[in-house]
Write a protein that holds these residues in place. Structure first.
Motif, PDB file in Angstrom:
ATOM      1  N   SER A  65      63.139  60.710  10.809  1.00 27.56           N
ATOM      2  CA  SER A  65      63.843  61.584  11.753  1.00 27.56           C
ATOM      3  C   SER A  65      64.633  60.773  12.775  1.00 27.56           C
ATOM      4  CB  SER A  65      62.842  62.502  12.460  1.00 27.56           C
ATOM      5  OG  SER A  65      63.504  63.403  13.315  1.00 27.56           O
ATOM      6  N   MET A  69      68.781  60.760  13.164  1.00 32.56           N
ATOM      7  CA  MET A  69      69.451  61.116  14.411  1.00 32.56           C
ATOM      8  C   MET A  69      70.507  60.089  14.791  1.00 32.56           C
ATOM      9  SD  MET A  69      68.269  64.000  15.206  1.00 32.56           S
ATOM     10  CE  MET A  69      68.208  64.134  13.416  1.00 32.56           C
ATOM     11  N   PHE A  87      72.013  69.581  19.579  1.00 33.81           N
ATOM     12  CA  PHE A  87      70.730  70.284  19.660  1.00 33.81           C
ATOM     13  C   PHE A  87      70.795  71.608  18.912  1.00 33.81           C
ATOM     14  CE2 PHE A  87      67.592  73.100  21.594  1.00 33.81           C
ATOM     15  CZ  PHE A  87      66.447  72.317  21.432  1.00 33.81           C
ATOM     16  N   ARG A  90      70.310  70.968  15.164  1.00 33.38           N
ATOM     17  CA  ARG A  90      68.950  70.605  14.776  1.00 33.38           C
ATOM     18  C   ARG A  90      67.991  71.791  14.941  1.00 33.38           C
ATOM     19  NH1 ARG A  90      69.740  67.145  11.433  1.00 33.38           N
ATOM     20  NH2 ARG A  90      67.462  67.017  11.346  1.00 33.38           N
ATOM     21  N   TYR A 159      64.307  65.972  19.764  1.00 40.91           N
ATOM     22  CA  TYR A 159      65.706  66.408  19.792  1.00 40.91           C
ATOM     23  C   TYR A 159      66.179  66.665  21.218  1.00 40.91           C
ATOM     24  CZ  TYR A 159      64.939  67.327  14.795  1.00 40.91           C
ATOM     25  OH  TYR A 159      64.633  67.229  13.464  1.00 40.91           O
TER      26      TYR A 159
END
Length: 371
Positions: A65, A69, A87, A90, A159
């Motif tokens: 993850s 990102m 954001f 995600r 996130y």
């Protein structure tokens, strides 16, 4: 040393080894949960022998993850709008599928009364849908409707931190590191006078969100970010022999660890370091010579998130439906194979209609409002 080195994949290009790792991680968690049905002398304890460490797939997911990102935002300029869009994307990918899968789990297992009949149950269910952790029991911090939702609490708050860091534009990497240091070191030390690498250590801070953000499993996200930055940077190791050796040893060590009974826990004192080394080794090799994987592994990577969310629906839902008059159906290799195939089928349709359907509609709706 003068060989041409392949450029790393662009932010819009799918990295095949990452897709493969995602699929393997999800399948490892599935097998971890079915191990109890092929345990004991009748099955030569094959379940625990092979899959006792399958929960390490969660640690691998966390490292991946962080990598993703960085990979997907490497060229982004940051700022309020880009942070909000990041954001939104995600959140839209996770939340709609999770809500549907959580409700399906409650209905399939007949646990509606547990969650909806009391105010405490409703409150816990509601908190799980907004990814707010409970107070006790690190690293899980309470129970969620489908049992695996606790990991999404980490994901969504990661996130949030990443989106906050993006507000700093090109300096976001400094801010991101600063946020991690604050929540993982400064705040726990100021609050309790200690910092622990043990994911099961309880700081007992208030609010409970600080306990999650201070849990050492969050270091796995940061490690993934660092590996992603190395992958996207100009750093090069040109020796294919060295990179191949490193990758083979990392894969071998990971398999060895998985088949052993050592380090059988989440976090830095368990599976975390090996998962970091594995992703680093494969990332460095892929940067030099892109790794190509079988289409089936790519498909497994595509459906990995849905497989992760829906496999317990298949396992426990089918177990509830099986007639009590035929106890031999309630376990064994047939049960393991059958429920795993059903989980894969559910994941396929979840990916097709929820991830590529519902989630995309939510994503478009959110992005239109952000502009």
């Amino acid at each position: 040393m003068g060989q041409v080195v392949a450029a790393p994949a662009s932010s819009n290009e799918r990295i095949e080894f990452i897709q493969a790792l995602r699929g393997i991680a999800a399948l490892a968690v599935v097998m971890f949960h079915v191990r109890i049905w092929i345990a004991g002398p009748a099955f030569l304890d094959i379940g625990p022998r092979l899959f006792e460490n399958g929960a390490a797939g969660v640690d691998l997911f966390f490292v991946i993850s962080g990598f993703i990102m960085v990979h997907t935002t490497w060229e982004a300029r940051g700022g309020i709008r880009n942070a909000a869009r990041f954001f939104a994307k995600r959140f839209a990918r996770i939340w709609p599928v999770y809500v549907v899968a959580a409700l399906a789990f409650v209905l399939a297992t007949g646990e509606a009364h547990k969650w909806f009949a009391t105010s405490d149950g409703l409150a816990t269910y509601g908190k799980s849908l907004v990814f707010y952790p409970g107070k006790h029991g690190p690293p899980f911090f309470g129970w969620t409707p489908n049992g695996v939702g606790w990991t999404l609490n980490y994901e969504i708050w990661f996130y949030v931190l990443f989106a906050v860091a993006m507000l700093a534009g090109r300096r976001r990497w400094y801010l991101l590191c600063g946020l991690f240091v604050a929540f993982l070191i400064v705040i726990p030390y100021a609050y309790t006078g200690t910092v622990s690498a043990n994911a099961y250590f309880s700081y007992d801070m208030v609010p409970s969100l600080l306990n999650l953000l201070g849990n050492s499993m969050v270091w796995e996200f940061l490690a993934g970010c660092a590996i992603g930055a190395i992958y996207k940077s100009g750093f090069r190791i040109q020796s294919r022999e060295f990179l191949g050796t490193f990758a083979v040893l990392a894969v071998t060590a990971t398999i060895w660890q998985q088949l052993s009974m050592e380090w059988n826990r989440q976090g830095l004192t368990g599976w975390g370091p090996m998962m970091m080394i594995l992703v680093l080794a494969l990332a460095l090799y892929d940067k030099r010579s892109p790794i190509r994987v079988h289409p089936w592994l790519l498909w497994l990577g595509d459906i990995s998130f849905s497989l992760y969310l829906w496999h317990r629906v298949a396992q426990l839902g089918i177990l509830r439906l099986l007639p009590e008059a035929h106890p031999s159906l309630h376990g064994g290799f047939g049960f393991v194979i059958g429920t795993t195939v059903v989980a894969l089928v559910l994941a396929h349709f979840s990916y097709r209609y929820l991830e590529l359907g519902l989630s995309k509609h939510v994503r478009r709706w959110l992005l239109r409002r952000i502009g």
